[in-house]
Write a protein that holds these residues in place. Structure first.
Motif, short mmCIF file in Angstrom:
data_model
loop_
_atom_site.label_atom_id
_atom_site.label_comp_id
_atom_site.label_asym_id
_atom_site.label_seq_id
_atom_site.Cartn_x
_atom_site.Cartn_y
_atom_site.Cartn_z
N ASP A 63 0.83 -1.21 0.00
CA ASP A 63 0.00 0.00 0.00
C ASP A 63 0.86 1.26 0.00
O ASP A 63 0.57 2.23 -0.71
CB ASP A 63 -0.91 0.01 1.23
N ALA A 64 1.88 1.26 0.83
CA ALA A 64 2.74 2.45 0.92
C ALA A 64 3.36 2.76 -0.43
O ALA A 64 3.40 3.92 -0.86
CB ALA A 64 3.82 2.23 1.98
N ILE A 65 3.84 1.76 -1.13
CA ILE A 65 4.44 1.95 -2.45
C ILE A 65 3.38 2.43 -3.44
O ILE A 65 3.60 3.39 -4.20
CB ILE A 65 5.08 0.65 -2.95
N SER A 66 2.22 1.80 -3.44
CA SER A 66 1.16 2.15 -4.38
C SER A 66 0.65 3.56 -4.16
O SER A 66 0.48 4.33 -5.12
CB SER A 66 0.01 1.15 -4.24
N ILE A 67 0.39 3.92 -2.91
CA ILE A 67 -0.17 5.24 -2.61
C ILE A 67 0.87 6.33 -2.85
O ILE A 67 0.57 7.39 -3.40
CB ILE A 67 -0.69 5.27 -1.17
N THR A 68 2.11 6.08 -2.45
CA THR A 68 3.18 7.07 -2.67
C THR A 68 3.39 7.34 -4.15
O THR A 68 3.59 8.49 -4.57
CB THR A 68 4.49 6.59 -2.04
N ALA A 69 3.32 6.30 -4.96
CA ALA A 69 3.53 6.44 -6.40
C ALA A 69 2.24 6.83 -7.13
O ALA A 69 2.27 7.01 -8.36
CB ALA A 69 4.06 5.13 -6.98
N SER A 70 1.13 6.97 -6.39
CA SER A 70 -0.17 7.29 -6.99
C SER A 70 -0.51 6.31 -8.12
O SER A 70 -1.00 6.69 -9.18
CB SER A 70 -0.19 8.73 -7.53
N SER A 71 -0.22 5.03 -7.87
CA SER A 71 -0.44 3.99 -8.87
C SER A 71 -1.27 2.86 -8.28
O SER A 71 -0.73 1.99 -7.58
CB SER A 71 0.91 3.45 -9.37
N PRO A 72 -2.58 2.84 -8.55
CA PRO A 72 -3.39 1.71 -8.08
C PRO A 72 -2.88 0.37 -8.60
O PRO A 72 -3.00 -0.65 -7.90
CB PRO A 72 -4.78 2.02 -8.65
N LEU A 73 -2.27 0.36 -9.78
CA LEU A 73 -1.77 -0.88 -10.35
C LEU A 73 -0.75 -1.54 -9.44
O LEU A 73 -0.72 -2.77 -9.30
CB LEU A 73 -1.18 -0.62 -11.73
N LEU A 74 0.10 -0.73 -8.80
CA LEU A 74 1.10 -1.28 -7.89
C LEU A 74 0.46 -1.88 -6.64
O LEU A 74 1.13 -2.63 -5.91
CB LEU A 74 2.11 -0.19 -7.50
N GLY A 75 -0.80 -1.56 -6.40
CA GLY A 75 -1.49 -2.13 -5.25
C GLY A 75 -2.20 -3.43 -5.53
O GLY A 75 -2.74 -4.06 -4.61
N TYR A 76 -2.20 -3.87 -6.80
CA TYR A 76 -2.93 -5.09 -7.17
C TYR A 76 -2.47 -6.34 -6.44
O TYR A 76 -3.28 -7.24 -6.20
CB TYR A 76 -2.87 -5.28 -8.68
N PRO A 77 -1.17 -6.48 -6.09
CA PRO A 77 -0.78 -7.68 -5.33
C PRO A 77 -1.59 -7.87 -4.04
O PRO A 77 -1.73 -9.00 -3.56
CB PRO A 77 0.70 -7.45 -5.03
N ASN A 78 -2.14 -6.80 -3.52
CA ASN A 78 -2.90 -6.92 -2.28
C ASN A 78 -4.26 -7.59 -2.46
O ASN A 78 -4.91 -7.94 -1.47
CB ASN A 78 -3.08 -5.55 -1.61
N TYR A 79 -4.70 -7.76 -3.70
CA TYR A 79 -5.89 -8.58 -3.91
C TYR A 79 -5.65 -10.00 -3.38
O TYR A 79 -6.58 -10.68 -2.95
CB TYR A 79 -6.22 -8.67 -5.41
N VAL A 80 -4.38 -10.41 -3.42
CA VAL A 80 -4.03 -11.73 -2.91
C VAL A 80 -3.47 -11.64 -1.49
O VAL A 80 -3.88 -12.38 -0.60
CB VAL A 80 -2.99 -12.41 -3.83
N ILE A 81 -2.53 -10.71 -1.26
CA ILE A 81 -1.84 -10.66 0.03
C ILE A 81 -2.80 -10.38 1.18
O ILE A 81 -2.80 -11.07 2.21
CB ILE A 81 -0.72 -9.60 -0.01
N VAL A 82 -3.66 -9.37 1.02
CA VAL A 82 -4.59 -9.01 2.09
C VAL A 82 -5.54 -10.16 2.41
O VAL A 82 -5.70 -10.56 3.57
CB VAL A 82 -5.39 -7.75 1.71
N TRP A 83 -6.14 -10.71 1.35
CA TRP A 83 -7.14 -11.75 1.60
C TRP A 83 -6.51 -13.06 2.05
O TRP A 83 -7.10 -13.79 2.85
CB TRP A 83 -8.00 -11.96 0.36
#
Length: 453
Positions: free
Chosen positions: A195-215
């Motif tokens: 999340d920190a990387i995705s939000i800092t870079a303003s890139s939702p795409l970089l947050g996609y791994p969390n579809y798996v990691i979070v769940w």
């Protein structure tokens, strides 16, 4: 049958509810089934409510959330996807341990799970391929058809994430058995970094791994429930407290919005892509519902309530997959007829007052669909040898890839109907042999109430 025979057979005098109750093994945790059924009811009613339909703006997927920010705190109650992963962890842990004892291979176990999720999906995909093709040939605007298909297929994002977690469930169970709660904490820490990387870079795409990691991390809490590591009021209060504290910090002091369902006015979405906030929401919800486990267990000992729970679970995938198709169909019919009297302006007093009638109409339409399509949830036995592992994994990847794209963009693009994305799941399920094209003559018993989860 004679009166004497009826008297000699007590089972003949039992009602259907009593028969189902008597057939349920004492070892079955009925709360798991109830939470699954209750969560699907909340999802269906929530979708039918937050999607606004009006003659002036057409169908607005997030109309209520976008126009009434006071509804955002309510999403902490109505965003119940974490509950599905909680009961999924319990059920998948139970299922995989049972498979290990029987000597069932991972590939065979995965094929069974793919079939249970995939068979009800096939008619939905085929139906929307046909609907999109006919609509485009009839001259409907491509954007209208795209939005309609995307809205109808919104539930498939959950299937994509859940299937990925199922693929990882056996190795994640090993992590749980070895490291316990550290496996949950480690997953949440990794999700926070993503999340920190995705939000800092303003890139939702970089947050996609969390579809798996979070769940996958939160799915471990289901293992904890299964293993009795959440027994007792103190532990459950602590779990809810950790979830509440985490949400308070992330939402109150961090960059995350209040709404746990995507709202267009928010710069960041908690659910698209999945953020670490969803895991803390899950901890809060899990702690609360497990505090009620004793009371729910006593309620579910009543045969009638248990019968309703069993019946909902027998057709739960059909309700989930088709409920937005019912909404899209009714909405487009009323818009085409310019039925303004039946489509009051969203968020007005008459609009709120008419919501029960709106939901009742959609309930009836979806109910008819379930009567027709529900038979696909009754799987048949598959006596074939276990598939090669690579084939089961490739099938899962194709299903997840196709569903993820369609949940975000529908079936129609700039070049017209995009056959590739709906074909990927069909190739994975049918082409790779996860679902046999030729049916066995013997019917597999329905899993509820006493069969495998």
């Amino acid at each position: 049958m004679s009166t004497r025979a009826q008297t000699a057979d007590p089972a003949a005098r039992l009602t259907r509810a009593q028969q189902v109750d008597a057939a349920t093994p004492a070892s079955r945790n009925r709360v798991v089934d109830f939470l699954r059924a209750a969560a699907i009811a909340v999802v269906v009613l929530g979708h039918w409510t937050i999607m606004a339909v009006s003659p002036t703006h057409g169908i607005d997927p997030h109309g209520v959330l976008d126009s009434a920010r006071w509804t955002h705190p309510l999403t902490w109650i109505f965003q119940v996807m974490p509950i599905f992963f909680l009961v999924g962890g319990y059920s998948n842990g139970l299922s995989w341990r049972s498979a290990r004892k029987r000597g069932t291979t991972y590939a065979e176990w995965l094929r069974t799970r793919l079939r249970r999720l995939g068979v009800p999906l096939i008619p939905l995909l085929v139906a929307w391929i046909v609907i999109c093709a006919i609509a485009l040939l009839a001259g409907a605007p491509a954007e209208t058809v795209r939005l309609a298909s995307q809205m109808a297929l919104i539930p498939t994002w959950f299937l994509a994430s859940y299937l990925l977690v199922i693929v990882l469930a056996p190795p994640c169970l090993v992590l749980w058995e070895r490291f316990g709660w550290l496996s949950v904490a480690g997953g949440l820490a990794l999700a926070g970094i993503v999340d920190a990387i995705s939000i800092t870079a303003s890139s939702p795409l970089l947050g996609y791994p969390n579809y798996v990691i979070v769940w996958a991390a939160f799915h471990q809490v289901g293992y904890a429930w299964l293993d009795g590591r959440l027994a007792g009021t103190g532990r459950r209060l602590a779990l809810a407290g950790i979830g509440a504290a985490g949400l308070a910090v992330l939402v109150g002091l961090g960059p995350y919005p209040v709404s746990m369902i995507t709202a267009s006015a928010d710069a960041i979405s908690n659910s698209s892509p999945t953020r670490v906030t969803m895991a803390f929401l899950g901890l809060l919800q899990a702690g609360i519902v497990l505090l009620a486990e004793g009371a729910l267990t006593r309620l579910l000992a009543r045969p009638r309530l248990w019968l309703v729970t069993v019946m909902v679970n027998q057709r739960i995938m059909t309700w989930f997959l088709w409920h937005l198709t019912a909404l899209v169909g009714l909405a487009h019919l009323l818009l085409a007829l310019d039925a303004r009297a039946l489509l009051p302006e969203p968020l007005t007093g008459i609009w709120w007052a008419s919501r029960p009638l709106w939901c009742a109409a959609l309930l009836a339409i979806t109910g008819v669909i379930v009567l027709v399509m529900g038979r696909f949830e009754t799987p048949r036995p598959d006596p074939r040898p276990a598939p090669p592992l690579w084939r089961a994994l490739l099938a899962a990847a194709l299903v997840c890839g196709g569903l993820a794209v369609m949940a975000g963009s529908g079936m129609v693009g700039a070049g017209g109907l995009g056959f590739l994305w709906p074909m990927l799941p069909l190739i994975g399920l049918l082409g790779l042999g996860m679902v046999p094209l030729r049916r066995s003559a013997e019917q597999e018993p329905v899993s509820a109430p006493g069969g495998p989860r």
